[in-house]
Design a protein around this motif. Structure first.
Motif, PDB file in Angstrom:
ATOM      1  N   VAL A   1      -2.303  20.894  -7.322  1.00  0.00           N
ATOM      2  CA  VAL A   1      -1.607  20.731  -6.039  1.00  0.00           C
ATOM      3  C   VAL A   1      -2.571  20.887  -4.870  1.00  0.00           C
ATOM      4  N   ALA A   2      -3.597  21.704  -5.035  1.00  0.00           N
ATOM      5  CA  ALA A   2      -4.561  21.913  -3.949  1.00  0.00           C
ATOM      6  C   ALA A   2      -5.346  20.634  -3.634  1.00  0.00           C
ATOM      7  N   ASP A   3      -5.439  19.731  -4.596  1.00  0.00           N
ATOM      8  CA  ASP A   3      -6.190  18.492  -4.410  1.00  0.00           C
ATOM      9  C   ASP A   3      -5.253  17.283  -4.308  1.00  0.00           C
ATOM     10  N   THR A   4      -4.190  17.427  -3.561  1.00  0.00           N
ATOM     11  CA  THR A   4      -3.219  16.346  -3.405  1.00  0.00           C
ATOM     12  C   THR A   4      -3.836  15.128  -2.724  1.00  0.00           C
ATOM     13  N   TRP A   5      -4.829  15.344  -1.904  1.00  0.00           N
ATOM     14  CA  TRP A   5      -5.466  14.223  -1.211  1.00  0.00           C
ATOM     15  C   TRP A   5      -6.104  13.257  -2.198  1.00  0.00           C
ATOM     16  N   GLN A   6      -6.523  13.746  -3.363  1.00  0.00           N
ATOM     17  CA  GLN A   6      -7.103  12.857  -4.369  1.00  0.00           C
ATOM     18  C   GLN A   6      -6.053  11.915  -4.942  1.00  0.00           C
ATOM     19  N   VAL A   7      -4.842  12.431  -5.101  1.00  0.00           N
ATOM     20  CA  VAL A   7      -3.750  11.586  -5.599  1.00  0.00           C
ATOM     21  C   VAL A   7      -3.437  10.492  -4.581  1.00  0.00           C
ATOM     22  N   ILE A   8      -3.386  10.875  -3.322  1.00  0.00           N
ATOM     23  CA  ILE A   8      -3.119   9.889  -2.268  1.00  0.00           C
ATOM     24  C   ILE A   8      -4.258   8.879  -2.200  1.00  0.00           C
ATOM     25  N   LEU A   9      -5.484   9.329  -2.405  1.00  0.00           N
ATOM     26  CA  LEU A   9      -6.643   8.435  -2.397  1.00  0.00           C
ATOM     27  C   LEU A   9      -6.588   7.445  -3.558  1.00  0.00           C
ATOM     28  N   ILE A  10      -6.133   7.901  -4.723  1.00  0.00           N
ATOM     29  CA  ILE A  10      -5.978   7.000  -5.871  1.00  0.00           C
ATOM     30  C   ILE A  10      -4.935   5.928  -5.563  1.00  0.00           C
ATOM     31  N   GLY A  11      -3.797   6.328  -5.032  1.00  0.00           N
ATOM     32  CA  GLY A  11      -2.758   5.364  -4.678  1.00  0.00           C
ATOM     33  C   GLY A  11      -3.220   4.393  -3.607  1.00  0.00           C
ATOM     34  N   LEU A  12      -3.960   4.894  -2.629  1.00  0.00           N
ATOM     35  CA  LEU A  12      -4.481   4.039  -1.564  1.00  0.00           C
ATOM     36  C   LEU A  12      -5.480   3.019  -2.117  1.00  0.00           C
ATOM     37  N   GLY A  13      -6.340   3.465  -3.026  1.00  0.00           N
ATOM     38  CA  GLY A  13      -7.317   2.549  -3.624  1.00  0.00           C
ATOM     39  C   GLY A  13      -6.660   1.458  -4.452  1.00  0.00           C
ATOM     40  N   VAL A  14      -5.683   1.827  -5.272  1.00  0.00           N
ATOM     41  CA  VAL A  14      -4.991   0.823  -6.090  1.00  0.00           C
ATOM     42  C   VAL A  14      -4.198  -0.126  -5.195  1.00  0.00           C
ATOM     43  N   GLY A  15      -3.559   0.410  -4.152  1.00  0.00           N
ATOM     44  CA  GLY A  15      -2.810  -0.438  -3.229  1.00  0.00           C
ATOM     45  C   GLY A  15      -3.703  -1.426  -2.512  1.00  0.00           C
ATOM     46  N   LEU A  16      -4.876  -0.979  -2.069  1.00  0.00           N
ATOM     47  CA  LEU A  16      -5.800  -1.880  -1.389  1.00  0.00           C
ATOM     48  C   LEU A  16      -6.366  -2.936  -2.332  1.00  0.00           C
ATOM     49  N   LEU A  17      -6.575  -2.586  -3.602  1.00  0.00           N
ATOM     50  CA  LEU A  17      -7.011  -3.586  -4.573  1.00  0.00           C
ATOM     51  C   LEU A  17      -5.936  -4.649  -4.791  1.00  0.00           C
ATOM     52  N   CYS A  18      -4.680  -4.231  -4.827  1.00  0.00           N
ATOM     53  CA  CYS A  18      -3.589  -5.195  -4.990  1.00  0.00           C
ATOM     54  C   CYS A  18      -3.454  -6.092  -3.756  1.00  0.00           C
ATOM     55  N   VAL A  19      -3.647  -5.523  -2.575  1.00  0.00           N
ATOM     56  CA  VAL A  19      -3.610  -6.333  -1.352  1.00  0.00           C
ATOM     57  C   VAL A  19      -4.773  -7.322  -1.346  1.00  0.00           C
ATOM     58  N   LEU A  20      -5.949  -6.892  -1.790  1.00  0.00           N
ATOM     59  CA  LEU A  20      -7.095  -7.792  -1.873  1.00  0.00           C
ATOM     60  C   LEU A  20      -6.819  -8.940  -2.847  1.00  0.00           C
ATOM     61  N   TYR A  21      -6.211  -8.619  -3.978  1.00  0.00           N
ATOM     62  CA  TYR A  21      -5.855  -9.656  -4.956  1.00  0.00           C
ATOM     63  C   TYR A  21      -4.869 -10.652  -4.351  1.00  0.00           C
ATOM     64  N   ARG A  22      -3.878 -10.137  -3.631  1.00  0.00           N
ATOM     65  CA  ARG A  22      -2.875 -11.009  -3.007  1.00  0.00           C
ATOM     66  C   ARG A  22      -3.511 -11.877  -1.915  1.00  0.00           C
TER      67      ARG A  22
ATOM     68  N   VAL B   1       0.834  -1.204   0.000  1.00  0.00           N
ATOM     69  CA  VAL B   1       0.000   0.000   0.000  1.00  0.00           C
ATOM     70  C   VAL B   1       0.868   1.254   0.000  1.00  0.00           C
ATOM     71  N   ILE B   2       1.924   1.271   0.803  1.00  0.00           N
ATOM     72  CA  ILE B   2       2.816   2.440   0.855  1.00  0.00           C
ATOM     73  C   ILE B   2       3.485   2.663  -0.495  1.00  0.00           C
ATOM     74  N   LEU B   3       3.925   1.589  -1.147  1.00  0.00           N
ATOM     75  CA  LEU B   3       4.573   1.744  -2.454  1.00  0.00           C
ATOM     76  C   LEU B   3       3.608   2.310  -3.497  1.00  0.00           C
ATOM     77  N   PHE B   4       2.363   1.886  -3.483  1.00  0.00           N
ATOM     78  CA  PHE B   4       1.413   2.415  -4.470  1.00  0.00           C
ATOM     79  C   PHE B   4       1.021   3.862  -4.169  1.00  0.00           C
ATOM     80  N   VAL B   5       0.957   4.228  -2.904  1.00  0.00           N
ATOM     81  CA  VAL B   5       0.684   5.633  -2.576  1.00  0.00           C
ATOM     82  C   VAL B   5       1.851   6.505  -3.036  1.00  0.00           C
ATOM     83  N   LEU B   6       3.080   6.074  -2.784  1.00  0.00           N
ATOM     84  CA  LEU B   6       4.250   6.841  -3.235  1.00  0.00           C
ATOM     85  C   LEU B   6       4.322   6.908  -4.751  1.00  0.00           C
ATOM     86  N   ALA B   7       3.974   5.804  -5.423  1.00  0.00           N
ATOM     87  CA  ALA B   7       3.997   5.805  -6.887  1.00  0.00           C
ATOM     88  C   ALA B   7       2.965   6.777  -7.451  1.00  0.00           C
TER      89      ALA B   7
END
Length: 112
Positions: free
Chosen positions: A58-79, A40-46
């Motif tokens: 830049v004002a909506d940086t939380w959306q970028v972090i949310l995208i990384g968190l969502g993709v990371g959680l999907l990968c963890v679910l797959y694993r 999850v941390i690697l996908f958020v950083l990516a």
């Protein structure tokens, strides 16, 4: 030593994909929880380093972090689904009698 953001983001993305799809699942101990957190941390950083500012300001940086968190959680679910299918293949839950439905608390309780 300076590493540019796209190179670091690409390295994090490749590392997360390798840990998700190619890394061995390992034994049934609790080490997979640490690996899930790392994924999850690697996908958020990516996501933070690869998504350009022109797409999400830049004002909506939380959306970028949310995208990384969502993709990371999907990968963890797959694993986790892969782990479940590997370790519980061919196993049948045999405790079907209602005696086993309510736990074993009453048998351990002392009578005074």
């Amino acid at each position: 030593m300076y590493v540019s953001q796209p190179v670091f983001g690409l390295a994090c993305l490749i590392g997360g994909l390798i840990l998700t799809f190619a890394w061995p699942l390992g034994p049934r101990r609790g080490n997979h929880i640490l690996l899930s957190i790392i994924i999850v941390i690697l996908f958020v950083l990516a996501a933070y380093n690869l998504i350009p500012v022109t797409w999400i300001p830049v004002a909506d940086t939380w959306q970028v972090i949310l995208i990384g968190l969502g993709v990371g959680l999907l990968c963890v679910l797959y694993r986790d689904v892969r782990r479940f299918l590997r370790y519980f293949r061919g196993k049948i839950y045999r405790m079907t009698h209602p005696y086993y439905w309510y736990g074993r608390y009453d048998r351990r309780r002392r009578r005074y």
